[in-house]
Write an enzyme that holds these catalytic residues in place. Structure first.
Site, PDB file in Angstrom:
ATOM      1  CB  CYS A  87     -82.748   3.705  -2.401  1.00 43.03           C
ATOM      2  SG  CYS A  87     -83.524   4.083  -3.991  1.00 43.03           S
TER       3      CYS A  87
ATOM      4  CG  ASP B  11     -78.203   6.586  -2.043  1.00 45.33           C
ATOM      5  OD1 ASP B  11     -78.539   5.503  -2.554  1.00 45.33           O
ATOM      6  OD2 ASP B  11     -78.904   7.614  -2.096  1.00 45.33           O
ATOM      7  CG  ASP B  12     -77.101   3.359  -5.318  1.00 44.62           C
ATOM      8  OD1 ASP B  12     -77.988   2.817  -4.639  1.00 44.62           O
ATOM      9  OD2 ASP B  12     -77.333   3.946  -6.390  1.00 44.62           O
TER      10      ASP B  12
ATOM     11  CG  ASP C 265     -79.231   2.562  -0.325  1.00 45.25           C
ATOM     12  OD1 ASP C 265     -78.126   2.209  -0.792  1.00 45.25           O
ATOM     13  OD2 ASP C 265     -79.972   3.377  -0.908  1.00 45.25           O
ATOM     14  CG  ASN C 266     -79.384  -0.148  -3.034  1.00 46.09           C
ATOM     15  OD1 ASN C 266     -80.337   0.607  -2.829  1.00 46.09           O
ATOM     16  ND2 ASN C 266     -78.352   0.226  -3.782  1.00 46.09           N
TER      17      ASN C 266
ATOM     18  CG  HIS D 160     -85.681   7.508  -1.448  1.00 48.22           C
ATOM     19  ND1 HIS D 160     -85.085   6.477  -2.105  1.00 48.22           N
ATOM     20  CD2 HIS D 160     -86.102   8.360  -2.400  1.00 48.22           C
ATOM     21  CE1 HIS D 160     -85.120   6.692  -3.394  1.00 48.22           C
ATOM     22  NE2 HIS D 160     -85.734   7.825  -3.601  1.00 48.22           N
TER      23      HIS D 160
END
Lengths: 521, 521
Positions: free
Chosen positions: B75, B35-36, B285-286, B138
């Site tokens: 996300c 995540d991130d 995710d990003n 999410h």
């Protein structure tokens, strides 16, 4: 003597010789110094195109030093520091013509390496080393400053950058030397096609290096090869075979050819079976020259700005130590280390006491290299620009006492040392003093120097007091050398280098009219 | 039956079973989605502190994909794309409330994953796979949108980000689910100490993952583990053992714990002797959420900007494929690849035909993974922001048709998606259209998107014509999905998730007053 007995003695002799090499012979040294190559240009350090298989393999077989620094964000002072083990402000490779100015050795420079300095090859002679520099010298081009007058036994290369071509009337083309005599000039006998980027200079430098290694090994002679190829300095070049091969354009072609050359040199050491007796180090003279644009400059990875600046991008360098059987394969050491340590470390490995009549800035890294032990926890890194101590790193913290990229005037002309980067209050376009309240960064959390630690925190105050003590001690004991980069004169340019007569390539020098060099940034 | 004969039959059976696994059993799948986490957060991708030994080893044992992209710089849409193999603009994970706006699934979102989409675990069921998601979902938090309603057999984790703590009157704390019922809430039963950064959530997620692998292996059940830990999303957290361990601060602590967890998962597969039958993929995710500052955000290496943007820093992701005995160790493949390919590739490896009633954006990477052959030379990467195609990459070239970081208003409030970076005309603070004359970069020469190629060059015109054709084809065939992220309503928040009664943790929802969500950037 019967056959078997001869074999017996021979075997005994061989064992004895092998043991001697293993245990007591000082190693050979190969220092490979790149020109304007950035920390982020290696696959192992995150270059997205990953085009350095030989360097990546060298790191996998040796030790990577991610916290390795040069002594100056510019070529000449950096190289002077490597060979003297001392900061430019001590060895004289700086200017006092202006405050905090980068100075180097263009053709019109009058000065060069001071005769008071003791260069690494001079020291290594004490143990019978033969030394050769291949490539760029950059410690002065007048006769007394050249490599063979300063400890080197051999040289193939040039005294200055490969700028040009010039018309030989206002400004001569840079000579290429073989030992003490010129054998031609850049853009004349030694071609660089600025349009296509083609030049076979790296191949020549590679052959010169390989040939030197071969000859010294044959003569059972301990040697020091200082391999200073300059293909990644603008104008960037590569030989025909490498042109167009990289995903990164011409700069990447040059990197690929240098990477190939590194592979060839290591391979030669293995072929000659002397890899266990040769300490090899790879690094660069300063950060990538971001002002040269996308085709002629490299990458400083996640770091701020580049060459000419005292941000991380200007002075943190790729660094790999390689010595099979001595340095454990695939290790990474986070010791804060410096190009000046190569001087001290080489002397230590050669069993030579360093000069005791002067302050050396280099440390002996051999305990770290050989055992991977951290021994210098409180070792500072000093970031000088000309005559000014701009910043200091201690542990993970870096304090900037002065910040400056270049002037607004230069920036508006398009000279940009930090393209695409701007950190307000940090990348300043006037010389900004912060001595009473330095900008402090934690380089672990913030390697890009984007977020100064708040002056209101305990962390800031703690760090400030520790770094201030280091700075005070440093300044108190500093004996600055006589600045060698103050005077310029068109008469001292490479008009008639030794050997020019034989080639019919002597040019007429103008009348001497010395002036104080202008260093714009 | 005598002893030896029994042994004989048993041995024959074992050989038969082993052979079957080797040759025809579809592999298990483990997709680890961070995540991130940024491209530059891994040692193998150049993070200077090099604190990811397990991921670096995973790359050394598998394949690194330096040109791997997510499908969205945010996300929720990115995760929806992974599980559907389709761009957000097709699967509905976008908004039309504003032009080119990033939208996700906060608690007040009404929508979620469309029932028309066919998720990867639903497809894998055709071959008897058991699927579990651990961590962040999410894709909508209302009952019909939850994992067990959308193909997963098991879930341990939360439907939204771990923002909070909330007071449970204006806004409820986010529930943590075990399968179809909540078992507590963040900041209540599942603590995150925002001051110290301590939380043992990653350890819980790790155990949940390991336990699932163990159980499925015991049951001889092919499985899909989607391991979506979120410790590197602000507020960043790590468990006590990892806190303070990193040179990079709290964010680095979280990375170290995730890296450790990756190592544990791979080690479990080896211990169970199923590593040759389990395809593992690691990605994020990003891009790193640079707006979260030095303590709570990671690194995008040499790339421009980060999360929320369609520059490289927003969408290029770390990516490692691992499958001993099938993927050659230590390989690097430069194929332009996407998180959506994981859908298609998994189906291919499982021997399941992909849905034929819809357009999939994912490609089958298995020929590249298994043979390292480049098969998709002309595969474009589309960079969407909400409903707008901002940019397209084709080969080394990337064309920006629209540029935008965020508004001046947000920037002046301190929300900065590109701290320390500013490329004039590229990182724009108004939505700038370039459709008639896109900004084009060569990402090999210029991975940092700093030097647009001159529109006057032949190179520009050639690239433009090739990319324009791709864009035209893409737009012509595009059937946009119904946007799921347009409506918000406080009544739909996590007031009374299934299972709340048993825990006495049901909260009273306010009256429904839906509104069109505002997406500021």
């Amino acid at each position: 003597m019967s056959g078997p007995t001869l074999t017996f003695w021979c075997a005994l002799l061989c064992v004895f010789r092998a043991q001697k090499i293993e245990t007591s012979s000082p190693p050979n040294f190969v220092i490979m110094l790149m020109d304007d190559m950035g920390w982020g240009d290696l696959g192992v350090l995150g270059q997205p195109s990953r085009e350095t298989p030989n360097l990546d393999a060298m790191a996998a077989q040796g030790m990577l030093l991610p916290n390795f620094y040069t002594a100056n964000p510019l070529c000449s002072p950096s190289r002077a520091s490597l060979l003297t083990g001392r900061l430019p402000v001590r060895n004289g490779f700086y200017t006092t013509n202006g405050h905090a100015r980068n100075a180097y050795t263009p053709q019109e420079i009058v000065g060069g390496i001071s005769p008071d300095e003791i260069l690494l090859p001079q020291m290594l002679k004490k143990k019978g080393y033969v030394s050769k520099i291949v490539g760029k010298w950059h410690l002065g081009h007048r006769a007394q400053y050249l490599p063979l007058k300063n400890g080197f036994d051999e040289w193939f290369g040039a005294p200055n950058c490969h700028f040009g071509p010039y018309n030989n009337s206002e400004r001569p083309n840079i000579p290429v030397y073989n030992n003490s005599e010129m054998v031609g000039r850049y853009y004349e006998e030694f071609e660089i096609d600025k349009k296509t980027g083609e030049s076979n200079l790296t191949q020549i430098y590679l052959q010169e290096g390989l040939d030197f290694i071969y000859r010294q090994n044959l003569a059972q002679q301990p040697f020091f090869l200082y391999w200073a190829a300059d293909a990644t300095h603008a104008p960037v070049y590569a030989s025909r075979h490498f042109l167009g091969k990289s995903q990164r354009g011409r700069y990447g072609d040059a990197v690929m050819e240098l990477d190939y050359s590194v592979g060839q040199i290591l391979s030669k050491l293995r072929t000659l079976d002397i890899e266990n007796n040769t300490f090899v180090f790879f690094t660069s003279d300063n950060g990538a020259a971001l002002m040269s644009g996308p085709n002629e400059s490299g990458s400083n990875g996640p770091f701020l700005c580049g060459k000419e600046t005292t941000y991380e991008g200007g002075m943190r360098e790729p660094a790999i130590a390689w010595w099979p059987g001595h340095i454990s394969a695939g290790t990474v050491d986070f010791q804060l280390a410096s190009v000046m340590d190569l001087y001290t470390t080489s002397l230590s490995l050669a069993g030579i006491s360093p000069p005791d009549d002067r302050l050396l800035d280099g440390l002996d890294l051999s305990p770290i290299l050989l055992n991977s032990s951290h021994i210098h926890q409180n070792r500072p890194i000093f970031f000088y620009r000309g005559n000014e101590l701009m910043a200091v790193r201690l542990g993970q913290y870096k304090a900037h006492f002065w910040t400056w990229t270049n002037s607004w005037e230069e920036l508006h002309k398009g000279v940009n040392f930090c393209p695409g980067q701007e950190v307000p209050g940090v990348t300043t376009h006037e010389q900004k003093e912060h001595t009473l309240q330095p900008l402090i960064f934690h380089l672990g959390r913030d390697p890009g120097e984007k977020f100064p630690i708040s002056v209101l925190t305990k962390e800031y105050l703690d760090v400030l007091s520790r770094i201030s003590a280091v700075v005070e001690r440093h300044k108190k004991t500093l004996v600055a050398g006589i600045p060698q980069l103050n005077m310029c004169d068109l008469a001292v340019m490479n008009w008639a280098p030794a050997g020019c007569e034989k080639l019919g390539k002597c040019l007429k020098a103008p009348t001497s009219t010395p002036w104080k060099c202008e260093w714009p940034h």
